[in-house]
Design an enzyme around this catalytic site. Structure first.
Site, PDB file in Angstrom:
ATOM      1  N   GLU A   1       0.804  -1.227   0.000  1.00 45.44           N
ATOM      2  CA  GLU A   1       0.000   0.000   0.000  1.00 45.44           C
ATOM      3  C   GLU A   1       0.837   1.277   0.000  1.00 45.44           C
ATOM      4  O   GLU A   1       0.785   2.060   0.968  1.00 45.44           O
ATOM      5  CB  GLU A   1      -0.975   0.013   1.184  1.00 45.44           C
ATOM      6  CG  GLU A   1      -1.920  -1.176   1.208  1.00 45.44           C
ATOM      7  CD  GLU A   1      -2.946  -1.112   2.334  1.00 45.44           C
ATOM      8  OE1 GLU A   1      -2.897  -0.168   3.142  1.00 45.44           O
ATOM      9  OE2 GLU A   1      -3.793  -2.013   2.403  1.00 45.44           O
TER      10      GLU A   1
ATOM     11  N   GLU B   1      -5.333  -8.637   0.742  1.00 43.61           N
ATOM     12  CA  GLU B   1      -6.033  -8.312   1.994  1.00 43.61           C
ATOM     13  C   GLU B   1      -7.503  -8.083   1.675  1.00 43.61           C
ATOM     14  O   GLU B   1      -7.827  -7.414   0.686  1.00 43.61           O
ATOM     15  CB  GLU B   1      -5.512  -7.016   2.638  1.00 43.61           C
ATOM     16  CG  GLU B   1      -4.150  -7.105   3.246  1.00 43.61           C
ATOM     17  CD  GLU B   1      -3.712  -5.788   3.897  1.00 43.61           C
ATOM     18  OE1 GLU B   1      -4.589  -4.971   4.277  1.00 43.61           O
ATOM     19  OE2 GLU B   1      -2.494  -5.583   3.999  1.00 43.61           O
TER      20      GLU B   1
END
Ligand code: IFM
Length: 448
Positions: A167, A351
């Protein structure tokens, strides 16, 4: 009659975690401090005033945690390595005991038949490197490539799936633009170069992997489909900016060779010219893309906001404890959008999960039906995308354990497994049993 198995035999199921969120003992055995170790000590930055000093004590209990993964029938486990356990000063001297911890973890996983998926960077930059400019420093890309190279050589015989950055958008948005994450900077000038250095770091690490690594390597981004509140020009432009800033900023350069035009506008006058050599470097081919998906956002123009857009709550929609709308069809859309825009790159959902208020345990049992519903709808959304041609290779639930949720501290619980932080007792929730059945039936249970 046996039920159909909706997920193909080679589809990988797993659960994910990250070093600072679960390990605890951040300075053990010669490790250096990370930026999170220092950031949590600033007054007021963590909702419950907590830190990752103990977290889930996974540093000592990893053996038990592998036992839990085994009970759940997890074929794969995604975790991250703490850079400052390996290089206490960020560069230079290697700390053997830090490396040994990950060797023990990986050996334990392998002995349990669980495939390790290793993330090199999940937000915990060595503090020593922040003092040298952090990700704003152009040298950061080389620091990261050297660290990555060390791990490829040390662990390459037992890890075949690697992820460079987790991320990068959050690293930059939280850490450098708004300052709600470590290292807590609030700057309009730094984020364009931070984004660029993160992507240079990713590309240099991939090059090092090609020279000296085994297996497959990818980048992990968090994506959110962006909708507009109305058809007004203002909302349309604002939503395009939000989409460029969050979703395309880290994918267009590596997969198409340019940054979205909207960024120059958002960061004017700080948007730099990047050299053609750099832009070529960013396009270093990698093997898969990791997608972290939680929600969507519906946007309204707001000129007072840096990006020019603010998310608007939808009446009647369901929200998690993070304030994130439950919107499974956004996952299908996102996976198909990647294929349309960037081509047929192999995808992993690295995720997906939900922080929800769990019901109180009854005789040691936590019946978290809302989390089961979240997983059911999102796994079905993955199947929908696959039926429409998305090339999805695997799915990792976030998270194995309840853990330290960054600026929210321990106030949010994402785990399949409940952690009692006072005793460190682990209790698999009903969602863990549900996920076990999903894996065992290769998804058939999603339709029962
Ligand atoms: O806990 C985080 C994780 O570290 C990165 N992705 C989102 C999760 C939930 O906020």
């Amino acid at each position: 009659m046996s039920r159909p198995e909706p997920f193909p035999a080679d589809f990988v199921f797993g659960a994910a975690s990250s070093a600072y969120q679960i390990e605890g003992s951040p300075l053990a055995d010669g490790a250096g401090p990370s930026i999170w170790h220092e950031f949590v000590r600033r007054p007021g930055v963590i909702d419950d005033g907590s830190s990752g000093d103990v977290a889930c004590d996974h540093y000592h209990r990893y053996g038990d945690d592998i036992g839990i993964m085994r009970q759940l029938g997890l074929p794969a486990y995604r975790f991250s390595v703490s850079w400052s356990r390996i290089f206490p000063d960020g560069t230079g001297r290697i700390n053997g005991p830090g490396l040994d911890f990950y060797r023990r973890l990986i050996d334990g996983l392998r002995q349990a038949g669980i495939e390790p998926y290793l993330t090199l960077y999940h937000w915990d930059l060595p503090a020593a490197l922040d003092r040298r400019g952090g990700w704003f420093a152009r040298d950061s890309a080389g620091w990261f490539a050297d660290y990555a190279h060390t791990l490829f050589r040390a662990l390459g015989d037992s890890v075949s799936h690697w992820m460079t950055l987790n991320e990068p958008w959050v690293v930059n948005d939280g850490g450098y633009l708004f300052g709600v994450h470590a290292p807590g900077r609030q700057s309009l000038q730094e984020p364009p170069r931070v984004a660029h250095n993160l992507l240079r770091a990713h590309a240099l690490a991939v090059q090092a992997f090609r020279a000296d690594g085994n297996g497959r390597i990818g980048l992990v981004v968090n994506l959110e489909p962006k909708y507009r509140e109305s058809d007004s020009d203002a909302d349309r432009i604002a939503t395009d900016r939000a989409h460029a800033y969050m979703n395309r900023q880290y994918l267009d350069p590596v997969l198409l060779g340019h940054y979205p035009d909207e960024l120059a506008d958002i960061f004017a006058p700080h948007w730099p010219e990047f050299s053609s050599e750099d832009m070529k470097l960013l396009q270093e081919p990698f093997d898969f893309l990791g997608v972290n998906y939680y929600t969507r956002s519906v946007n309204r123009a707001d000129p007072s906001h840096v990006i020019g857009a603010v998310p608007v709550r939808q009446s009647g929609a369901e929200y998690t404890e993070m304030g994130w709308e439950v919107y499974p069809q956004g996952l299908t859309e996102t996976l198909l959008w990647i294929k349309r825009r960037y081509g047929d790159i192999p995808l992993y959902i690295t995720e997906n999960g939900a922080a929800l208020a769990d019901p109180a345990p009854v005789a040691g049992h936590i019946q978290d039906d809302h989390r089961i519903a979240y997983y059911r709808s999102h796994l079905r959304a993955v199947l929908d995308a696959m039926a429409q041609g998305a090339n999805v290779k695997g799915y990792f639930a976030w998270s194995l354990l309840d853990n330290f949720e960054w600026s929210c501290g321990y106030t949010k619980r994402f785990g399949l497994v409940h952690v009692d932080y006072a005793t460190q007792k682990r209790t698999p929730k009903a969602s863990a049993e549900f996920y076990r059945k999903v894996i065992a039936s290769r998804g058939a249970v999603l339709f029962s």
